[in-house]
Design a protein around this motif. Structure first.
Motif, PDB file in Angstrom:
ATOM      1  N   ASP A  90      42.509  34.910  46.180  1.00 39.72           N
ATOM      2  CA  ASP A  90      41.250  34.475  46.384  1.00 39.72           C
ATOM      3  C   ASP A  90      41.071  36.619  46.765  1.00 39.72           C
ATOM      4  OD1 ASP A  90      39.983  32.820  45.189  1.00 39.72           O
ATOM      5  OD2 ASP A  90      40.324  31.286  46.935  1.00 39.72           O
ATOM      6  N   ASP A 123      39.414  40.755  45.844  1.00 44.49           N
ATOM      7  CA  ASP A 123      38.515  40.245  45.360  1.00 44.49           C
ATOM      8  C   ASP A 123      37.706  41.645  45.255  1.00 44.49           C
ATOM      9  OD1 ASP A 123      37.467  40.730  47.595  1.00 44.49           O
ATOM     10  OD2 ASP A 123      36.902  38.699  48.637  1.00 44.49           O
ATOM     11  N   ALA A 165      38.169  46.865  30.939  1.00 48.96           N
ATOM     12  CA  ALA A 165      36.939  47.327  32.344  1.00 48.96           C
ATOM     13  C   ALA A 165      36.371  48.404  31.533  1.00 48.96           C
ATOM     14  CB  ALA A 165      38.111  48.010  33.651  1.00 48.96           C
ATOM     15  N   ALA A 221      34.185  45.622  39.634  1.00 56.61           N
ATOM     16  CA  ALA A 221      34.025  43.814  39.932  1.00 56.61           C
ATOM     17  C   ALA A 221      34.864  43.820  38.486  1.00 56.61           C
ATOM     18  CB  ALA A 221      32.844  43.805  40.014  1.00 56.61           C
ATOM     19  N   GLU A 222      34.453  44.833  37.469  1.00 54.40           N
ATOM     20  CA  GLU A 222      34.673  44.600  36.467  1.00 54.40           C
ATOM     21  C   GLU A 222      36.292  44.674  36.243  1.00 54.40           C
ATOM     22  OE1 GLU A 222      32.386  46.967  33.834  1.00 54.40           O
ATOM     23  OE2 GLU A 222      30.410  45.637  33.869  1.00 54.40           O
ATOM     24  N   VAL A 226      38.111  43.984  38.635  1.00 55.61           N
ATOM     25  CA  VAL A 226      39.132  42.910  39.494  1.00 55.61           C
ATOM     26  C   VAL A 226      39.108  41.602  38.503  1.00 55.61           C
ATOM     27  CG1 VAL A 226      38.672  41.342  40.717  1.00 55.61           C
ATOM     28  CG2 VAL A 226      38.635  43.680  41.840  1.00 55.61           C
ATOM     29  N   ASP A 227      38.363  41.634  38.069  1.00 55.89           N
ATOM     30  CA  ASP A 227      38.122  40.306  36.852  1.00 55.89           C
ATOM     31  C   ASP A 227      39.168  40.250  35.170  1.00 55.89           C
ATOM     32  OD1 ASP A 227      36.519  37.977  35.709  1.00 55.89           O
ATOM     33  OD2 ASP A 227      36.491  39.699  34.045  1.00 55.89           O
ATOM     34  N   LYS A 282      42.672  40.404  37.235  1.00 58.42           N
ATOM     35  CA  LYS A 282      42.861  38.627  37.060  1.00 58.42           C
ATOM     36  C   LYS A 282      43.410  38.350  35.427  1.00 58.42           C
ATOM     37  CE  LYS A 282      40.599  38.223  41.220  1.00 58.42           C
ATOM     38  NZ  LYS A 282      41.852  37.858  41.977  1.00 58.42           N
ATOM     39  N   LYS A 283      42.881  38.752  34.456  1.00 58.80           N
ATOM     40  CA  LYS A 283      42.592  38.220  33.067  1.00 58.80           C
ATOM     41  C   LYS A 283      43.482  38.280  32.849  1.00 58.80           C
ATOM     42  CE  LYS A 283      37.610  37.151  32.411  1.00 58.80           C
ATOM     43  NZ  LYS A 283      36.592  37.708  31.593  1.00 58.80           N
TER      44      LYS A 283
END
Length: 272
Positions: free
Chosen positions: A138, A141, A181, A198-199, A201-202, A205-206
Motif C-alpha cells: 500500500d 501508490d 500504461a 496513476a495508470e 502505478v496500477d 502492480k498488475k
C-alpha cells in the motif's frame, strides 16, 4: 537476471522445506561472490533454526535464532531444494543442510550473488536500508510516486527501475508496465501527468501480480526452486519483440538503449 517475481517465486518454493527446520551444517565451496561469504559463517549458522523466510526487494531473508541470512541471486543465481548433496557441479557454491534431510543449494555461474549474515535488524543493513517501498504494498501508490517524480528529469523507465524509488521493477517489468500504461519510456518522470502516473502505478502492480501467478519470467538463467521454469515470458507484449507487430495495434515494436539496458516500446501505443 532474476527479478522480484522470480525471487518471490523462489521464496515460496523453498519455504515449505526449510521453515522451522534446524541447520545441521553449511558447506561453502567458493567464498568469492559479489561480496565474499563471511569467514566462519558455517559455524555461526550450525544448529540454528530458520524460523521464517522473507523477501525484501530481491533479497531473500532467512531469519534464524541469532540473526538473518541475506541471500541475493545476482544475475544468474538460483536456489534449489535437494534430497542430498550428490551431483555437485562447478557453480554449486553453497549447500545448507537441514535436520529433515533436505539441502538448500545456491548455484551462481557468474558469481554476482551474495550469501551474507547480520545479527542486527536486517532493515538497517547497508544493502537494504536505502531501499524504496515494495511495489505491491500500500506504500507504493499514486501520491507517493507523484511526490517522488516531481521535478525529476530522468526518463520514466530509469526512474521506476531505481530501487530507492521503488524496489523490484526490473527491466522486463518496467517495459511491460510502461506499455500497459501507454507511456513512452523516454518521457521525463516529472513531465508525466498525475492521471498517467496513476495508470503506471496500477500497471506495475498488475504486471508483477500476473508474473507472480505465472511463476516468474523464464530467462536462460532462471529456474524455480523445483527446477522448472516460470511461464510469464510467453505473455510479454513488448520486451524482446523488436520488429514484431504490436499485439494491440500491429505497429512494429521499437527498441532503444537506456542506461545500458534494452528498452522496448510501441511507437503508436506509447507516443512521445
Amino acid at each position: 537476471m532474476p527479478e522480484l517475481p522470480e525471487v518471490e517465486t523462489t521464496r515460496r518454493g523453498i519455504q515449505p522445506f526449510i521453515k522451522n527446520q534446524s541447520i545441521t551444517k553449511m558447506v561453502v565451496r567458493h567464498r568469492g561472490l559479489r561480496w565474499p561469504i563471511p569467514e566462519g559463517l558455517e559455524s555461526i549458522v550450525k544448529d540454528q533454526t530458520v524460523h521464517t523466510i522473507e523477501r525484501r526487494a530481491k533479497y531473500l531473508l532467512l531469519h534464524c535464532d541469532t540473526g538473518t541470512l541475506i541471500i541475493h541471486l545476482g544475475m544468474s543465481g538460483r536456489l534449489r531444494v535437494l534430497d542430498n548433496d550428490n551431483n555437485i557441479n562447478k557453480h554449486d557454491h553453497v549447500d545448507i543442510f537441514f535436520h529433515n534431510g533436505y539441502v538448500l543449494r545456491f548455484t551462481d555461474p557468474r558469481r554476482f550473488g551474495a550469501v551474507l549474515w547480520t545479527e542486527k535488524s536486517y532493515e538497517h543493513h547497508p544493502l537494504i536500508a536505502h531501499l524504496g517501498p515494495e511495489p505491491l504494498s500500500d506504500a507504493f501508490d499514486l501520491n507517493y510516486l507523484h511526490q517522488r517524480a516531481k521535478g525529476r528529469t530522468s526518463p520514466i523507465k530509469t526512474f521506476i527501475m531505481n530501487g530507492e524509488v521503488v524496489v523490484g521493477v526490473g527491466n522486463i517489468y518496467a517495459n511491460e508496465a510502461l506499455f500497459m500504461a501507454g507511456i513512452h519510456p523516454s518521457t521525463a518522470a516529472g513531465k508525466i501527468s498525475k492521471k498517467q502516473l496513476a495508470e503506471l502505478v496500477d500497471a506495475i502492480k498488475k504486471v508483477l501480480e500476473k508474473a507472480l501467478l505465472a511463476g516468474g519470467t523464464t530467462l536462460r538463467d532462471f529456474r524455480k526452486s523445483d527446477g522448472n521454469p516460470g511461464y510469464f515470458a510467453q505473455e510479454l507484449h513488448v520486451y524482446g519483440r523488436e520488429g514484431q507487430a504490436c499485439l494491440r495495434c500491429h505497429t512494429p515494436i521499437s527498441s532503444i538503449r537506456q542506461a545500458q539496458r534494452a528498452t522496448y516500446f510501441c511507437p503508436q501505443c506509447q507516443p512521445r
